[in-house]
Each structure stands twice: as C-alpha cells, then as structure tokens.
Design a protein around this motif. Structure first.
Motif, PDB file in Angstrom:
ATOM      1  N   ASP A 106     -16.186 -25.329  28.882  1.00 35.40           N
ATOM      2  CA  ASP A 106     -15.286 -25.254  27.753  1.00 35.40           C
ATOM      3  C   ASP A 106     -16.077 -25.751  26.555  1.00 35.40           C
ATOM      4  OD1 ASP A 106     -13.358 -25.522  25.772  1.00 35.40           O
ATOM      5  OD2 ASP A 106     -11.818 -26.232  27.151  1.00 35.40           O
ATOM      6  N   ASN A 107     -16.601 -24.825  25.783  1.00 34.06           N
ATOM      7  CA  ASN A 107     -17.459 -25.205  24.666  1.00 34.06           C
ATOM      8  C   ASN A 107     -16.712 -25.985  23.587  1.00 34.06           C
ATOM      9  OD1 ASN A 107     -19.662 -24.007  25.889  1.00 34.06           O
ATOM     10  ND2 ASN A 107     -19.489 -22.093  24.728  1.00 34.06           N
ATOM     11  N   ALA A 108     -15.432 -25.704  23.428  1.00 28.85           N
ATOM     12  CA  ALA A 108     -14.640 -26.427  22.435  1.00 28.85           C
ATOM     13  C   ALA A 108     -14.521 -27.902  22.777  1.00 28.85           C
ATOM     14  CB  ALA A 108     -13.261 -25.799  22.298  1.00 28.85           C
ATOM     15  N   LYS A 109     -14.595 -28.232  24.064  1.00 28.55           N
ATOM     16  CA  LYS A 109     -14.497 -29.612  24.520  1.00 28.55           C
ATOM     17  C   LYS A 109     -15.845 -30.207  24.906  1.00 28.55           C
ATOM     18  CE  LYS A 109      -9.780 -29.158  26.290  1.00 28.55           C
ATOM     19  NZ  LYS A 109      -8.910 -29.278  27.485  1.00 28.55           N
ATOM     20  N   ASN A 110     -16.908 -29.439  24.754  1.00 29.05           N
ATOM     21  CA  ASN A 110     -18.243 -29.880  25.162  1.00 29.05           C
ATOM     22  C   ASN A 110     -18.233 -30.401  26.599  1.00 29.05           C
ATOM     23  OD1 ASN A 110     -19.165 -29.219  22.624  1.00 29.05           O
ATOM     24  ND2 ASN A 110     -19.644 -31.308  21.998  1.00 29.05           N
ATOM     25  N   THR A 111     -17.610 -29.642  27.468  1.00 27.78           N
ATOM     26  CA  THR A 111     -17.407 -30.084  28.837  1.00 27.78           C
ATOM     27  C   THR A 111     -17.716 -28.965  29.822  1.00 27.78           C
ATOM     28  OG1 THR A 111     -15.678 -31.632  28.138  1.00 27.78           O
ATOM     29  CG2 THR A 111     -15.755 -31.070  30.467  1.00 27.78           C
ATOM     30  N   VAL A 112     -18.354 -29.333  30.924  1.00 25.18           N
ATOM     31  CA  VAL A 112     -18.587 -28.417  32.025  1.00 25.18           C
ATOM     32  C   VAL A 112     -17.873 -28.969  33.250  1.00 25.18           C
ATOM     33  CG1 VAL A 112     -20.777 -29.512  32.688  1.00 25.18           C
ATOM     34  CG2 VAL A 112     -20.325 -27.129  33.323  1.00 25.18           C
ATOM     35  N   TYR A 113     -17.355 -28.073  34.071  1.00 27.76           N
ATOM     36  CA  TYR A 113     -16.575 -28.456  35.234  1.00 27.76           C
ATOM     37  C   TYR A 113     -17.191 -27.886  36.505  1.00 27.76           C
ATOM     38  CZ  TYR A 113     -13.078 -29.120  31.557  1.00 27.76           C
ATOM     39  OH  TYR A 113     -12.418 -29.499  30.410  1.00 27.76           O
ATOM     40  N   LEU A 114     -16.915 -28.543  37.600  1.00 27.14           N
ATOM     41  CA  LEU A 114     -17.227 -28.011  38.910  1.00 27.14           C
ATOM     42  C   LEU A 114     -15.988 -28.162  39.778  1.00 27.14           C
ATOM     43  CD1 LEU A 114     -19.504 -26.752  40.667  1.00 27.14           C
ATOM     44  CD2 LEU A 114     -19.890 -29.061  41.568  1.00 27.14           C
ATOM     45  N   GLN A 115     -15.318 -27.055  40.018  1.00 26.39           N
ATOM     46  CA  GLN A 115     -14.171 -27.040  40.911  1.00 26.39           C
ATOM     47  C   GLN A 115     -14.675 -26.856  42.329  1.00 26.39           C
ATOM     48  OE1 GLN A 115     -10.729 -27.406  40.240  1.00 26.39           O
ATOM     49  NE2 GLN A 115     -10.662 -27.528  42.473  1.00 26.39           N
ATOM     50  N   MET A 116     -14.372 -27.796  43.196  1.00 26.12           N
ATOM     51  CA  MET A 116     -14.856 -27.785  44.561  1.00 26.12           C
ATOM     52  C   MET A 116     -13.665 -27.660  45.502  1.00 26.12           C
ATOM     53  SD  MET A 116     -17.827 -30.727  44.374  1.00 26.12           S
ATOM     54  CE  MET A 116     -16.625 -32.038  44.136  1.00 26.12           C
ATOM     55  N   ASN A 117     -13.617 -26.567  46.226  1.00 28.13           N
ATOM     56  CA  ASN A 117     -12.560 -26.311  47.191  1.00 28.13           C
ATOM     57  C   ASN A 117     -13.142 -26.239  48.593  1.00 28.13           C
ATOM     58  OD1 ASN A 117     -10.669 -26.033  45.063  1.00 28.13           O
ATOM     59  ND2 ASN A 117     -11.107 -23.842  44.876  1.00 28.13           N
ATOM     60  N   SER A 118     -12.269 -26.357  49.580  1.00 29.28           N
ATOM     61  CA  SER A 118     -12.681 -26.283  50.978  1.00 29.28           C
ATOM     62  C   SER A 118     -13.869 -27.184  51.266  1.00 29.28           C
ATOM     63  CB  SER A 118     -13.005 -24.831  51.363  1.00 29.28           C
ATOM     64  OG  SER A 118     -11.890 -23.986  51.155  1.00 29.28           O
ATOM     65  N   LEU A 119     -13.768 -28.413  50.831  1.00 29.10           N
ATOM     66  CA  LEU A 119     -14.881 -29.344  50.953  1.00 29.10           C
ATOM     67  C   LEU A 119     -15.193 -29.661  52.409  1.00 29.10           C
ATOM     68  CD1 LEU A 119     -14.041 -31.623  47.951  1.00 29.10           C
ATOM     69  CD2 LEU A 119     -16.248 -30.514  48.314  1.00 29.10           C
ATOM     70  N   LYS A 120     -16.471 -29.836  52.669  1.00 25.53           N
ATOM     71  CA  LYS A 120     -16.984 -30.144  53.990  1.00 25.53           C
ATOM     72  C   LYS A 120     -17.702 -31.481  53.961  1.00 25.53           C
ATOM     73  CE  LYS A 120     -17.938 -25.227  54.773  1.00 25.53           C
ATOM     74  NZ  LYS A 120     -19.005 -24.234  55.078  1.00 25.53           N
ATOM     75  N   PRO A 121     -17.789 -32.165  55.093  1.00 25.10           N
ATOM     76  CA  PRO A 121     -18.524 -33.435  55.113  1.00 25.10           C
ATOM     77  C   PRO A 121     -19.953 -33.305  54.591  1.00 25.10           C
ATOM     78  CG  PRO A 121     -17.240 -33.224  57.096  1.00 25.10           C
ATOM     79  CD  PRO A 121     -17.122 -31.910  56.373  1.00 25.10           C
ATOM     80  N   GLU A 122     -20.591 -32.179  54.818  1.00 27.18           N
ATOM     81  CA  GLU A 122     -21.949 -31.991  54.345  1.00 27.18           C
ATOM     82  C   GLU A 122     -22.053 -31.842  52.828  1.00 27.18           C
ATOM     83  OE1 GLU A 122     -21.034 -28.298  56.976  1.00 27.18           O
ATOM     84  OE2 GLU A 122     -20.349 -30.378  56.820  1.00 27.18           O
ATOM     85  N   ASP A 123     -20.922 -31.756  52.141  1.00 28.59           N
ATOM     86  CA  ASP A 123     -20.925 -31.769  50.682  1.00 28.59           C
ATOM     87  C   ASP A 123     -21.034 -33.183  50.121  1.00 28.59           C
ATOM     88  OD1 ASP A 123     -20.587 -28.939  50.360  1.00 28.59           O
ATOM     89  OD2 ASP A 123     -18.449 -29.170  50.788  1.00 28.59           O
TER      90      ASP A 123
END
Length: 120
Positions: free
Chosen positions: A72-89
């Motif tokens: 979101d360039n207006a907020k100077n923010t980058v996101y990482l949406q993480m779904n179906s997380l595994k222990p190896e993450d």
C-alpha cells in the motif's frame, strides 16, 4: 536508523493465519522493491516473497499458494498474508527494501525482524 519496522508476528497453530506488516519511513517507497525474508534457527536466511514497484510478485516455491505479498504505497507499508501455516514456517521474518532486476534483488535496508512460531 529505523527504516523498516515489522509487526504482526506471534504464535499460531498449524493451519492458522497471520498477517505481517512492514512500515517504511523515508522517501521513495513507491519505487522500491520490497521483500520478506525469513531465518529459522541454524538455517540460512532465505527470500520468501518480493514485490516490485510495478507490483510484480515472486514467491519461494514452499509458500506459493499460501502466502500473499502486497503493498500500500499510500501507507508506505508492505504486507505478508500467511495462510495455512505449517510448523516449518517458524522463523524470524525480516522486511527488506531495495531494487530488483530480473532475479537479482539488491537489499539496501533491513528491518529487525518479527518472530513467527507455528505450533503443531
């Protein structure tokens, strides 16, 4: 100098979701390539995902289809949406800023990281 500040890490059960945020200070956010890297104990830091200024994205194969990077360039923010997380993450996740050309991602700034722990 604090250029990048991550947030959103924590403890989550396998199969759950988390959204990481990286707030950037300074100028020229919109023209930077932004990325998320992670480092698990005893392992090399690795690129998880990156997003270029034109919103082109690249993902590590192990997270493709589960993680989504966005900006979101207006907020100077980058996101990482993480779904179906595994222990190896489980790892410390680091935000990075730089530029890219093809497969080359030059990192100029690093955040200090946020810990993601996925329990089984």
């Amino acid at each position: 100098q604090v250029h990048l500040v991550e947030s959103g890490g924590g403890l989550v059960q396998a199969g759950g979701s988390l959204r990481l945020s990286c707030a950037a200070s300074g100028t020229a956010f919109s023209v930077r390539t932004m990325g998320w890297h992670r480092q698990a104990p005893g392992k090399q830091r690795e690129l998880v995902a990156r997003i270029a200024s034109d919103s082109t994205t690249n993902y590590q194969d192990s997270v493709k289809g589960r993680f989504t990077i966005s900006r979101d360039n207006a907020k100077n923010t980058v996101y990482l949406q993480m779904n179906s997380l595994k222990p190896e993450d489980t790892a410390v996740y680091y935000c990075a800023a730089g530029d890219s050309r093809g497969s080359i991602f030059n990192i100029y700034y690093w955040g200090k990281g946020t810990l993601v722990t996925v329990s089984s």
